[in-house]
Design a protein around this motif. Structure first.
Motif, short mmCIF file in Angstrom:
data_model
loop_
_atom_site.label_atom_id
_atom_site.label_comp_id
_atom_site.label_asym_id
_atom_site.label_seq_id
_atom_site.Cartn_x
_atom_site.Cartn_y
_atom_site.Cartn_z
N PRO A 174 0.81 -1.22 0.00
CA PRO A 174 0.00 0.00 0.00
C PRO A 174 0.85 1.28 0.00
O PRO A 174 0.48 2.26 -0.63
N SER A 175 1.99 1.23 0.64
CA SER A 175 2.86 2.42 0.66
C SER A 175 3.33 2.79 -0.75
O SER A 175 3.48 3.96 -1.07
N LYS A 176 3.53 1.78 -1.61
CA LYS A 176 3.91 2.04 -3.01
C LYS A 176 2.78 2.76 -3.74
O LYS A 176 3.02 3.72 -4.48
N LEU A 177 1.56 2.33 -3.53
CA LEU A 177 0.40 2.98 -4.15
C LEU A 177 0.30 4.43 -3.69
O LEU A 177 0.13 5.33 -4.50
N PHE A 178 0.42 4.66 -2.40
CA PHE A 178 0.35 6.02 -1.88
C PHE A 178 1.48 6.89 -2.42
O PHE A 178 1.29 8.07 -2.71
N GLN A 179 2.67 6.30 -2.57
CA GLN A 179 3.81 7.04 -3.11
C GLN A 179 3.54 7.46 -4.56
O GLN A 179 3.79 8.60 -4.94
N VAL A 180 3.02 6.55 -5.37
CA VAL A 180 2.71 6.85 -6.77
C VAL A 180 1.64 7.95 -6.85
O VAL A 180 1.78 8.91 -7.61
N ILE A 181 0.59 7.81 -6.06
CA ILE A 181 -0.48 8.80 -6.08
C ILE A 181 0.06 10.17 -5.63
O ILE A 181 -0.24 11.19 -6.28
N SER A 182 0.84 10.20 -4.59
CA SER A 182 1.41 11.46 -4.11
C SER A 182 2.26 12.14 -5.18
O SER A 182 2.17 13.36 -5.39
N THR A 183 3.09 11.36 -5.84
CA THR A 183 3.96 11.89 -6.90
C THR A 183 3.12 12.48 -8.02
O THR A 183 3.41 13.57 -8.53
#
Length: 54
Positions: A41-50
């Motif tokens: 989930p942290s990868k998903l949040f990182q992509v969305i944030s970027t």
């Protein structure tokens, strides 16, 4: 169809396929990024944030 309507909202694909197999096709269709399952989930949040920061 989203891009054809002029909508610029970021689009992230979630797939079980290998990223190299679909990257060219997905990116040419207007997708901003691809996440491969299983994913953290942290990868998903990182992509969305970027994408939001752009």
């Amino acid at each position: 169809m989203i891009r054809k309507k002029g909508i610029e909202t970021p689009v992230v694909a979630l797939t079980a396929f290998d990223k190299q197999e679909i990257t060219e096709q997905a990116l040419s269709s207007g997708i901003n990024d691809i996440i491969i399952k299983p994913f953290e989930p942290s990868k998903l949040f990182q992509v969305i944030s970027t994408l939001i920061e752009r």
